[in-house]
Motif scaffolding. Structure first.
Motif, short mmCIF file in Angstrom:
data_model
loop_
_atom_site.label_atom_id
_atom_site.label_comp_id
_atom_site.label_asym_id
_atom_site.label_seq_id
_atom_site.Cartn_x
_atom_site.Cartn_y
_atom_site.Cartn_z
N PRO A 115 43.34 11.50 37.17
CA PRO A 115 42.22 12.43 36.96
C PRO A 115 42.54 13.87 37.32
CG PRO A 115 41.47 10.43 38.06
CD PRO A 115 42.95 10.37 38.04
N VAL A 116 43.41 14.07 38.33
CA VAL A 116 43.72 15.43 38.76
C VAL A 116 44.41 16.21 37.64
CG1 VAL A 116 45.00 16.84 40.42
CG2 VAL A 116 43.87 14.75 41.17
N VAL A 117 45.26 15.53 36.87
CA VAL A 117 45.94 16.18 35.75
C VAL A 117 44.91 16.66 34.73
CG1 VAL A 117 47.64 15.92 33.90
CG2 VAL A 117 47.99 14.76 36.09
N GLY A 118 43.91 15.84 34.49
CA GLY A 118 42.85 16.22 33.56
C GLY A 118 42.08 17.44 34.05
N ARG A 119 41.78 17.49 35.34
CA ARG A 119 41.09 18.64 35.91
C ARG A 119 41.92 19.90 35.79
NH1 ARG A 119 40.22 16.26 41.39
NH2 ARG A 119 40.32 18.44 42.07
N ALA A 120 43.21 19.78 36.05
CA ALA A 120 44.10 20.93 35.93
C ALA A 120 44.17 21.41 34.48
CB ALA A 120 45.49 20.57 36.45
N TYR A 121 44.24 20.46 33.57
CA TYR A 121 44.29 20.79 32.14
C TYR A 121 43.03 21.56 31.73
CZ TYR A 121 45.12 20.03 27.13
OH TYR A 121 45.34 20.20 25.78
N ARG A 122 41.86 21.07 32.17
CA ARG A 122 40.60 21.74 31.82
C ARG A 122 40.53 23.14 32.44
NH1 ARG A 122 38.88 16.39 32.38
NH2 ARG A 122 38.26 16.67 34.56
N PHE A 123 41.07 23.30 33.66
CA PHE A 123 41.09 24.62 34.27
C PHE A 123 41.89 25.61 33.42
CE2 PHE A 123 43.83 27.49 36.75
CZ PHE A 123 42.88 28.38 37.21
N LEU A 124 43.07 25.17 32.99
CA LEU A 124 43.92 26.05 32.18
C LEU A 124 43.29 26.32 30.81
CD1 LEU A 124 47.48 24.64 32.97
CD2 LEU A 124 46.50 26.83 33.70
N LEU A 125 42.58 25.34 30.28
CA LEU A 125 41.90 25.55 29.00
C LEU A 125 40.81 26.61 29.14
CD1 LEU A 125 41.51 24.78 26.04
CD2 LEU A 125 39.98 22.94 26.79
N GLU A 126 40.04 26.54 30.24
CA GLU A 126 39.02 27.56 30.49
C GLU A 126 39.65 28.95 30.62
OE1 GLU A 126 35.60 27.34 30.67
OE2 GLU A 126 35.93 25.35 29.82
N GLU A 127 40.78 29.02 31.32
CA GLU A 127 41.49 30.29 31.45
C GLU A 127 41.92 30.82 30.08
OE1 GLU A 127 42.44 32.37 34.06
OE2 GLU A 127 40.90 31.25 35.17
N ARG A 128 42.38 29.90 29.25
CA ARG A 128 42.82 30.28 27.90
C ARG A 128 41.64 30.79 27.09
NH1 ARG A 128 43.92 31.47 23.43
NH2 ARG A 128 45.47 30.59 22.01
N MET A 129 40.50 30.13 27.22
CA MET A 129 39.30 30.55 26.51
C MET A 129 38.85 31.94 26.98
SD MET A 129 38.14 28.32 24.29
CE MET A 129 38.19 26.58 23.90
N ASP A 130 38.85 32.13 28.29
CA ASP A 130 38.30 33.37 28.85
C ASP A 130 39.21 34.56 28.64
OD1 ASP A 130 36.04 32.10 29.73
OD2 ASP A 130 36.79 31.73 31.75
N HIS A 131 40.52 34.35 28.72
CA HIS A 131 41.44 35.48 28.76
C HIS A 131 42.50 35.49 27.67
CE1 HIS A 131 39.59 36.31 32.62
NE2 HIS A 131 39.91 35.11 33.05
N GLY A 132 42.48 34.49 26.80
CA GLY A 132 43.48 34.44 25.76
C GLY A 132 44.78 33.84 26.27
N PRO A 133 45.84 33.87 25.47
CA PRO A 133 47.11 33.25 25.86
C PRO A 133 47.78 33.99 27.02
CG PRO A 133 47.34 34.40 23.77
CD PRO A 133 45.90 34.44 24.10
N HIS A 134 48.44 33.22 27.88
CA HIS A 134 49.17 33.76 29.03
C HIS A 134 50.67 33.53 28.85
CE1 HIS A 134 45.12 32.99 30.61
NE2 HIS A 134 45.38 33.82 31.61
N GLU A 135 51.44 34.36 29.48
CA GLU A 135 52.86 34.07 29.60
C GLU A 135 53.02 32.86 30.51
OE1 GLU A 135 55.41 35.39 28.08
OE2 GLU A 135 54.11 36.79 26.96
N PRO A 136 54.05 32.01 30.31
CA PRO A 136 54.22 30.82 31.15
C PRO A 136 54.20 31.11 32.64
CG PRO A 136 55.71 30.74 29.28
CD PRO A 136 55.07 32.09 29.23
N ALA A 137 54.84 32.20 33.07
CA ALA A 137 54.87 32.51 34.49
C ALA A 137 53.47 32.81 35.03
CB ALA A 137 55.80 33.70 34.75
N ASP A 138 52.67 33.54 34.24
CA ASP A 138 51.30 33.85 34.67
C ASP A 138 50.46 32.58 34.73
OD1 ASP A 138 51.92 36.52 34.82
OD2 ASP A 138 51.27 36.94 32.76
N ALA A 139 50.65 31.71 33.77
CA ALA A 139 49.90 30.45 33.76
C ALA A 139 50.28 29.61 34.99
CB ALA A 139 50.17 29.67 32.48
N GLU A 140 51.56 29.58 35.33
CA GLU A 140 52.00 28.82 36.50
C GLU A 140 51.39 29.39 37.78
OE1 GLU A 140 56.22 28.65 36.58
OE2 GLU A 140 56.38 27.64 34.62
N THR A 141 51.36 30.71 37.88
CA THR A 141 50.78 31.35 39.07
C THR A 141 49.32 30.98 39.21
OG1 THR A 141 52.32 33.21 38.92
CG2 THR A 141 50.29 33.56 40.17
#
Length: 480
Positions: free
Chosen positions: A438-464
């Motif tokens: 389940p934690v992987v799913g929560r992390a995935y949804r967090f990153l999806l929300e970030e993508r929705m709110d701010h558009g695409p990120h560079e891999p390093a920024d996404a990792e941070t």
């Protein structure tokens, strides 16, 4: 009435395969006639790849004639006197003369073979389908005035309408379908019989009703077919939610006639379909049903506000649930149900944009929520504008033009059609040192929300951002 048909007067050519099979049966000593819809269509300037014939031959005799001639044949309908075959690209059914009736309490026909072409034509649904072309002589047999009714655009039955609809109540649905497909009107006695016998449709299987309804919605004027269903009472049993849209209009609480509005939206949606090369080739069953049903949540949510205003809060969400329930009852497939219900659920979303404007994040969410239905949603939303106020209509059209332009501009910069997080599940597990769960799913949804709110990120920024999110999760402390 019978006379030799002058084929030069027809606006559709008679396929050679028709004369070929006629000569085969004639040589074997059997009568054969092209019958029903294919004969009607000859007078309408078109020819379907599906050809229906009726014959004095029984199924065994039919098989003996066509076995060597057909490209392929099958006997699925043998119990009903029908042999199917394929020849030169045509799908052909050859059926023994028959008489057919329904038990008043049964969904299934009782079949008995008949002895003459005229008797076979009498048991058919409407006069425009009760014509035959004897083969190979090309004698037109039209005992009930089908050509006359076709030219007059009138739908009548060969016998009494009550007898015809008692034999097969689905014929009432077929009447509405022909109104949609052919632009005909029903004769007064047909309309009266439909009204008095509408409840009889309840003995017909949901699958057969669904198939007729789908053919109706695909017609050239589906709003006219639906209107006949509502006026006759058929819709009370097939689509009661549509019949319920005829809300009472009182002079004090002035509000739009929701039923007529829905028919207008259906017409306008049909007009926005594209050709085969476009994004929404017509006739599009999903778009058309969504247009018809988009407001069926209104009767359940109608509320009279102080000052005489009428509100329908959350009718989109309520309507989506009602759509799902009704289409399941009609045995539609799950993909079609989900698509239509989703469009109904989303059809009001745009109005927030027209009133306040949206951030890029909101535009991304609109596209993501619509998914593969986006082009249909564009057309449904535009069709939903039926106001007579020209300035309001122009304002809404301008706002939707602006939204589509913003979607196009963002799509050039980002992959809007398939918005995903900047890191996939495997990358998340490696980065955080966690196993599937389940934690992987929560992390995935967090990153999806970030993508929705701010558009695409560079891999390093996404990792941070992911590491920062992870440091705040209770599971990260358990690993310390």
């Amino acid at each position: 009435m019978a006379h030799l048909l002058d084929t030069s007067t027809l606006t559709a050519p008679l396929p050679p395969v028709v004369l070929e099979v006629g000569e085969l049966f004639d040589a074997a000593g059997h009568e054969l006639s092209l019958v029903g819809g294919p004969v009607r269509d000859l007078f309408l300037g078109r020819m379907s790849p599906d050809l229906d014939f009726t014959t004095s031959a029984d199924p065994d005799q039919t098989l003996a004639v066509i076995k060597r001639w057909a490209d392929a044949y099958w006997e699925i309908g043998r119990a009903f006197g029908t042999i199917g075959l394929r020849k030169d690209g045509f799908q052909i059914e050859i059926t023994t003369y028959r008489a057919e009736a329904y038990d008043p309490a049964s969904r299934n026909p009782t079949v008995a073979f008949g002895t003459s072409l005229e008797d076979d034509l009498l048991r058919r649904d409407f006069t425009i389908n009760a014509m035959a072309l004897r083969l190979p002589s090309l004698e037109l047999v039209d005992p009930f005035g089908g050509v006359r009714d076709l030219h007059a655009g009138l739908l009548r039955t060969p016998g009494t309408p009550s007898s015809s609809f008692s034999d097969d109540p689905l014929r009432m649905m077929r009447a509405a379908r022909f109104v949609s497909q052919l632009g005909v009107t029903v004769a007064p006695e047909v309309s009266d019989a439909m009204t008095s016998m509408a409840e009889r449709i309840s003995i017909i299987s949901a699958e057969r009703v669904r198939d007729e309804l789908t053919k109706l919605i695909r017609g050239a004027a589906p709003d006219a077919g639906i209107d006949l269903m509502v006026d006759s009472g058929l819709a009370d049993h097939v689509l009661p939610e549509v019949a319920a849209l005829r809300l009472e209009t009182d002079e004090h609480h002035r509000h739009k006639d929701v039923y007529q509005h829905s028919l207008t939206v259906l017409r306008q949606a049909c007009a926005l379909e594209t050709d085969d090369d476009g994004p929404v080739p017509g006739p599009d069953v999903v778009l058309r049903f969504a247009a018809l049903l988009h407001d069926i949540g209104k009767p359940a949510t109608r509320k009279f506000e102080p000052g005489g205003a009428v509100s329908f809060r959350h009718h989109d969400a309520v309507g989506a649930k009602l759509v799902t329930r009704r289409l399941r009852a009609l045995r539609f497939d799950n993909d079609t149900i989900k698509s239509i219900a989703r469009l109904v659920e989303l059809h009001m979303r745009f109005y927030g944009y027209g009133e306040t404007g949206w951030s890029d994040s909101a535009v991304r969410r609109y596209v993501n929520d619509a998914g593969p239905l986006l082009e249909r949603l564009h057309r449904l939303t535009r069709s939903d504008v039926t106001t007579r106020n020209r300035r309001k209509a122009e304002r809404l059209a301008f706002a939707y033009d602006d939204l589509e332009e913003r979607i196009a501009a963002l799509a050039e910069q980002e992959e809007l059609a398939s918005i995903r997080p900047d890191l996939d599940g495997e990358q998340i597990m490696v980065l955080l040192g966690i196993r599937p769960g389940p934690v992987v799913g929560r992390a995935y949804r967090f990153l999806l929300e970030e993508r929705m709110d701010h558009g695409p990120h560079e891999p390093a920024d996404a990792e941070t951002k992911l590491r920062r999110w992870w440091s705040e999760q209770p599971e990260s402390q358990e690993n310390l």
